[in-house]
Design a protein around this motif. Sequence first.
Motif, mmCIF file in Angstrom:
data_model
loop_
_atom_site.group_PDB
_atom_site.id
_atom_site.type_symbol
_atom_site.label_atom_id
_atom_site.label_comp_id
_atom_site.label_asym_id
_atom_site.label_seq_id
_atom_site.Cartn_x
_atom_site.Cartn_y
_atom_site.Cartn_z
ATOM 1 N N TYR A 159 40.053 39.153 38.272
ATOM 2 C CA TYR A 159 41.097 38.315 37.691
ATOM 3 C C TYR A 159 41.960 39.115 36.724
ATOM 4 O O TYR A 159 43.186 38.987 36.719
ATOM 5 C CB TYR A 159 40.470 37.104 36.979
ATOM 6 N N MET A 160 41.327 39.931 35.885
ATOM 7 C CA MET A 160 42.082 40.747 34.930
ATOM 8 C C MET A 160 43.056 41.684 35.656
ATOM 9 O O MET A 160 44.147 41.974 35.164
ATOM 10 C CB MET A 160 41.133 41.553 34.046
ATOM 11 N N ALA A 161 42.663 42.144 36.833
ATOM 12 C CA ALA A 161 43.513 43.048 37.612
ATOM 13 C C ALA A 161 44.612 42.310 38.358
ATOM 14 O O ALA A 161 45.484 42.945 38.961
ATOM 15 C CB ALA A 161 42.663 43.848 38.590
ATOM 16 N N GLY A 162 44.565 40.968 38.322
ATOM 17 C CA GLY A 162 45.625 40.195 38.965
ATOM 18 C C GLY A 162 45.177 39.309 40.099
ATOM 19 O O GLY A 162 45.958 38.522 40.626
ATOM 20 N N GLY A 163 43.909 39.410 40.502
ATOM 21 C CA GLY A 163 43.399 38.580 41.585
ATOM 22 C C GLY A 163 43.336 39.337 42.900
ATOM 23 O O GLY A 163 44.296 40.016 43.287
ATOM 24 N N VAL A 164 42.198 39.226 43.576
ATOM 25 C CA VAL A 164 42.017 39.922 44.855
ATOM 26 C C VAL A 164 43.087 39.475 45.846
ATOM 27 O O VAL A 164 43.339 38.281 46.019
ATOM 28 C CB VAL A 164 40.616 39.636 45.428
ATOM 29 N N GLY A 165 43.728 40.438 46.488
ATOM 30 C CA GLY A 165 44.758 40.116 47.475
ATOM 31 C C GLY A 165 46.159 40.030 46.918
ATOM 32 O O GLY A 165 47.135 39.957 47.683
ATOM 33 N N TRP A 175 46.927 44.256 33.739
ATOM 34 C CA TRP A 175 45.933 44.721 32.774
ATOM 35 C C TRP A 175 46.426 44.553 31.342
ATOM 36 O O TRP A 175 45.660 44.214 30.436
ATOM 37 C CB TRP A 175 45.569 46.180 33.049
ATOM 38 N N GLY A 176 47.722 44.769 31.132
ATOM 39 C CA GLY A 176 48.278 44.605 29.793
ATOM 40 C C GLY A 176 48.158 43.181 29.301
ATOM 41 O O GLY A 176 47.723 42.921 28.164
ATOM 42 N N ILE A 177 48.530 42.206 30.166
ATOM 43 C CA ILE A 177 48.435 40.791 29.795
ATOM 44 C C ILE A 177 46.982 40.397 29.559
ATOM 45 O O ILE A 177 46.656 39.677 28.603
ATOM 46 C CB ILE A 177 49.069 39.913 30.892
ATOM 47 N N GLY A 354 41.271 37.712 31.249
ATOM 48 C CA GLY A 354 41.165 38.199 29.876
ATOM 49 C C GLY A 354 40.461 37.225 28.959
ATOM 50 O O GLY A 354 39.784 37.628 28.003
ATOM 51 N N ALA A 355 40.599 35.932 29.246
ATOM 52 C CA ALA A 355 39.968 34.917 28.397
ATOM 53 C C ALA A 355 38.520 34.645 28.793
ATOM 54 O O ALA A 355 37.641 34.512 27.934
ATOM 55 C CB ALA A 355 40.775 33.619 28.458
ATOM 56 N N THR A 356 38.255 34.567 30.104
ATOM 57 C CA THR A 356 36.932 34.124 30.543
ATOM 58 C C THR A 356 35.874 35.214 30.524
ATOM 59 O O THR A 356 34.686 34.911 30.563
ATOM 60 C CB THR A 356 36.996 33.529 31.969
ATOM 61 N N ILE A 357 36.268 36.487 30.464
ATOM 62 C CA ILE A 357 35.236 37.525 30.435
ATOM 63 C C ILE A 357 34.369 37.384 29.184
ATOM 64 O O ILE A 357 33.178 37.708 29.189
ATOM 65 C CB ILE A 357 35.851 38.940 30.528
#
Length: 451
Positions: A159-165, A175-177, A354-357
Motif C-alpha cells: 500500500y505504501m508503494a501505491g498498491g499492487v498493479g 513513498w513520499g506521501i 503509511g497510517a495502517t503500518i
Amino acid sequence: MVENSSKSRSVFNVDGVPSLGKAAPLGLQHVLAMIVGNVTPAIIIAGVVGLNSPDRTLLVQMAMFIAGIATLIQLYPIGRVGSRLPIIMGVSFAYVPSMIAIGAQHGIAGIFGAQLVGGLVAIVVGIFIKPIRKYFPPLVAGTVVFTIGLSLYPIAINYMAGGVGAATYGSFTNWGIALITLTVVLFCNQFAKGYFKLASILVGIIVGYVIAIMIGIVNFTPVAEAAWIAIPRPLHFGIEFYPSAIITMVIMYIVNSVQAVGDLSATTMGGMGREVTDEELSGGIIGNGVSSVVASFFGGLPTATYSQNVGIVAMTKVVSRFVLALAAGLILIGGFVPKFGAIMTTIPQSVLGGATITVFAIITMTGIKLIIQDELSGRNVTIVGLAVALGMGITTVPQSLELFPDWVMMVFGSSPVVIATVVVFTLNIILPKKSLADEKAEREEMEMKEG
C-alpha cells in the motif's frame, strides 16, 4: 432519591445516562478511534476481488452499518446474545489475510459463505466457552495475534508503494506521501495530547489525503456518482460455499473468539475493576457470531471487539453504555450514507499504507505482550518458535505445497495464521508442561548424576 438520580447520570456507571452535551464528545472519541480500522479492511478486500466503484462504496458502507449493529447488540443484549458491556465492535484486520486468500480464489461471495459458517461456529464457541477456555492460554492466543501482525506487513508495504498493479507502484510520490502520513501519525501519537493523540491515525490520513489532493492524484468521480442516502441491499454480493474457505474461516473465528476473551476481560478489569463473568464472555462471543451471520447477508465483513476502544474505556473509566450507544448511532448513520463510503474509497493506497503500518505493528506487539504473560521456558519458546516458523515459512514458499490437493493450498498455504494456530494449539496440548523451575531442576539432576 438524589443519590440514585445522580448515579443514573454518571458516565462511570454502566447504566448511567449522562446529558447529551457530556456524552456526545465521549462517544465521538470512540468513533474517531475505530473508524479508520473499520473501513480499511473493506477497501483492501474490494481491491483484491476487483469490485467496481459502486460495489466498493457499498462494501465500505456495510462495514459501518454492521459495526453499528454489532455494537448495539453487545450493549443491549437480546437474551443470551450480547455481553451488556461497554465495547465497540467493528470489521477486524485479523481476518484480512484469510479473506485475501479466499477472495483471490473464490471471490467476494466465497468470503461471505465462509463467514456465515464461521459465525455459526462462533455462536457454538460462545455457548461452550467456559470448558474450552483453558485450551487457549496467553501463549496460544499471543502466538496467533503475533502471526496475524507479521502477516499484515506485506499488505502495508504494498500500500505504501501505491498498491499492487498500480502504474505508479514504487514511485517517489507514493513513498513520499506514505512516509509523511506515517510521520504525522507518530508525531501525534507521541507528542500530542487529547483528541490529536487519540485520533493520531485519523489525523495522519487527513494530512496525507490533503497532500494527495493538492498534487492531483485523487479521483472524486466515485463521490459524485454515489447517492446521499441508501438502504442496505441483502445478498447483493451473493453467498457461495467452498469447503477449503470454510475451514480457513472457521479456524479464524475460533481464534477470534479467544481474542475476545482478552478484550472483554480488559474492559471489565480496566473500566470496572472486576473480572469478567462467564455469562458476559458467552454473550459477547455469541453476539459477535450472530453479527457476523447477519453481516454475511448484507455485505458486511467479519467483526470483532476493538482493542483501541477497550483501551479508551480502561483509560477514562467511562463505562456508560449510553455513551457508546451514541457512538454506535453515529457509526450506523455512516452505513446509510453512500457518499461517506465513496469518500473513504478515494483515499490513495499510499496514505492508507503509511497510517495502517502502525496498526499492524501494534497488533504484533500485542501478541508479544500476550506471549510473555506465560513463562518463556524452553518448552514455551519451542512452541512459539515452531508455530511462527512453520506459519510464516510455508506461506512465504507456497510452492512447497504445490503437489498437494488444492484444498491443502487454500487452507494451509494462503494464510500463516491458520498454520500457526494449528501448530501452537496442538503442541501446547501434547508437549509435557514444564516451567522454568522444572527445567532448572532437570539440569541440576543431570549434574548430580554426572557428578
